[in-house]
Scaffold this motif. Structure first.
Motif, short mmCIF file in Angstrom:
data_model
loop_
_atom_site.label_atom_id
_atom_site.label_comp_id
_atom_site.label_asym_id
_atom_site.label_seq_id
_atom_site.Cartn_x
_atom_site.Cartn_y
_atom_site.Cartn_z
N GLY A 1 -5.98 26.87 45.09
CA GLY A 1 -6.30 27.35 43.75
C GLY A 1 -5.11 27.98 43.05
N TRP A 2 -4.42 28.90 43.75
CA TRP A 2 -3.27 29.56 43.15
C TRP A 2 -2.13 28.58 42.91
CZ3 TRP A 2 -2.94 34.19 40.93
CH2 TRP A 2 -3.91 35.14 41.24
N ALA A 3 -1.89 27.70 43.86
CA ALA A 3 -0.79 26.73 43.72
C ALA A 3 -1.06 25.76 42.56
CB ALA A 3 -0.61 25.95 45.01
N ALA A 4 -2.31 25.30 42.45
CA ALA A 4 -2.65 24.39 41.35
C ALA A 4 -2.46 25.08 40.01
CB ALA A 4 -4.09 23.90 41.50
N GLY A 5 -2.93 26.34 39.92
CA GLY A 5 -2.73 27.08 38.68
C GLY A 5 -1.26 27.31 38.39
N GLY A 6 -0.48 27.57 39.42
CA GLY A 6 0.95 27.77 39.23
C GLY A 6 1.65 26.52 38.75
N ILE A 7 1.26 25.36 39.30
CA ILE A 7 1.85 24.09 38.86
C ILE A 7 1.55 23.83 37.40
CG2 ILE A 7 1.67 21.58 39.11
CD1 ILE A 7 1.30 22.04 42.13
N LEU A 8 0.28 24.00 37.02
CA LEU A 8 -0.08 23.74 35.62
C LEU A 8 0.55 24.77 34.69
CD1 LEU A 8 -1.88 21.54 34.27
CD2 LEU A 8 -1.91 21.60 36.77
N GLY A 9 0.58 26.04 35.13
CA GLY A 9 1.20 27.06 34.29
C GLY A 9 2.67 26.79 34.06
N ALA A 10 3.39 26.44 35.12
CA ALA A 10 4.81 26.16 34.98
C ALA A 10 5.07 24.94 34.12
CB ALA A 10 5.44 25.97 36.37
N PRO B 1 0.06 15.95 37.88
CA PRO B 1 -0.32 17.27 37.33
C PRO B 1 0.80 17.88 36.49
CG PRO B 1 0.02 17.39 39.70
CD PRO B 1 -0.01 15.95 39.36
N TRP B 2 2.04 17.65 36.87
CA TRP B 2 3.16 18.15 36.07
C TRP B 2 3.21 17.46 34.71
CZ3 TRP B 2 6.15 22.26 37.34
CH2 TRP B 2 6.10 22.71 38.66
N GLY B 3 2.97 16.15 34.71
CA GLY B 3 2.99 15.42 33.45
C GLY B 3 1.87 15.84 32.52
#
Length: 293
Positions: free
Chosen positions: A106-115, A243-245
């Motif tokens: 959860g935290w990693a996914a949010g971090g990827i999208l936030g970044a 997800p980055w795109g």
């Protein structure tokens, strides 16, 4: 001619040259992908539909130039609402799902999208600062100069923000969820119609010939198919970048909403109408995403 003017023109020419070169490279590299990869082909078609919607929006200016400032601001708000909902339901939420599917917590996914959202916004900010579009109009002074500069700033902003819209279409189709991608492309096409209209109206009001105003209004959406192919090609090469795109495209669109569209819709004192348009646009795109996605 002073040194600052020479530098400005050099930066303009260099910027346009790089953009043109990049477009040519994209076309040459991407055509084979379009022919052999259905996701890239679908992305191109989605981008072309959005560009066509922009062109159709400019057509009424051939027959009438009456479009009040209040209506323009309402249309701006509507477009902002559609884009805001598209960011939320067609880009950010699928991006979180894609990150979790790739093994992120959860935290990693949010971090990827936030970044990635911040990267998308930063890229648009850098592009806007690097291309000095406020200096396009030369040889006109006084109120007429300010009007022309503001008009061309607005036209450039519309054309610029069509790039992340095209990228969003391409990334969505590359993600493999054709229904969700179709919903996103449909929503973007809907909000592109008033964009083509207001660009043509703004140019007509600034004193340009009707044919020039309509032609530039139509042309303002041509970057979307290129952006769609670029997004689909990049993501299809590296699925892990999905997800980055998605986040990058969302960040770029959020930047445009806050930096260009909402301020323009509030500049003439019709904030309530612009906000109403935003609410209706958001709800319409949400319904499209729910029904088609």
């Amino acid at each position: 001619m002073g040194l600052p003017t020479v530098r400005i023109r050099w930066r303009q020419r260099m910027g346009f040259g790089i953009v043109l070169l990049g477009a040519l490279v994209l076309v040459a590299h991407g055509w084979h992908r379009v022919e052999t990869h259905p996701q890239v082909r679908d992305a191109l078609l989605g981008g072309l539909v959005a560009a066509l919607a922009t062109a159709l929006g400019a057509v009424p200016v051939w027959f009438s130039q009456q479009l009040s400032a209040r209506v323009q601001d309402t249309l701006f708000g509507f477009g902002a609402g559609v884009m805001l909902a598209a960011c939320s339901f067609s880009l950010i939420l699928p991006g979180l799902e894609a990150a979790r599917a790739g093994g992120a917590g959860g935290w990693a996914a949010g971090g990827i999208l936030g970044a990635s959202i911040l990267l998308g916004a930063a890229a648009l900010l850098a592009l806007e600062r690097w291309l000095p579009h406020e200096h396009f109009i030369k040889g006109v002074e006084g109120p007429a100069s300010r009007t022309l500069r503001r008009t061309w700033l607005f036209v450039f902003a519309i054309a610029l923000h069509n790039l992340p819209e095209g990228l969003a279409i391409g990334v969505a189709y590359a993600g493999g969820d054709a229904m969700r991608a179709s919903a996103l492309a449909t929503g973007i096409a809907i909000q592109d119609v008033p964009e083509g209209l207001v660009v043509a109206v703004a140019l007509l009001a600034a004193g340009y010939r009707r044919s020039v105003a309509v032609g530039l209004g139509m042309a303002s959406g041509l970057v979307e198919p290129l952006g769609a192919v670029l997004g689909a090609v990049v993501i299809s090469h590296a699925v892990s970048l999905l997800p980055w795109g998605l986040g990058f495209a969302a960040g770029a669109m959020l930047f445009v909403i806050s930096h260009e569209i909402i301020p323009e819709s509030h500049r003439k004192g019709h904030e309530a109408w612009a906000t109403g348009g935003l609410m209706w646009g958001f709800v319409l795109m949400m319904l499209l995403d729910t029904a088609l996605g």
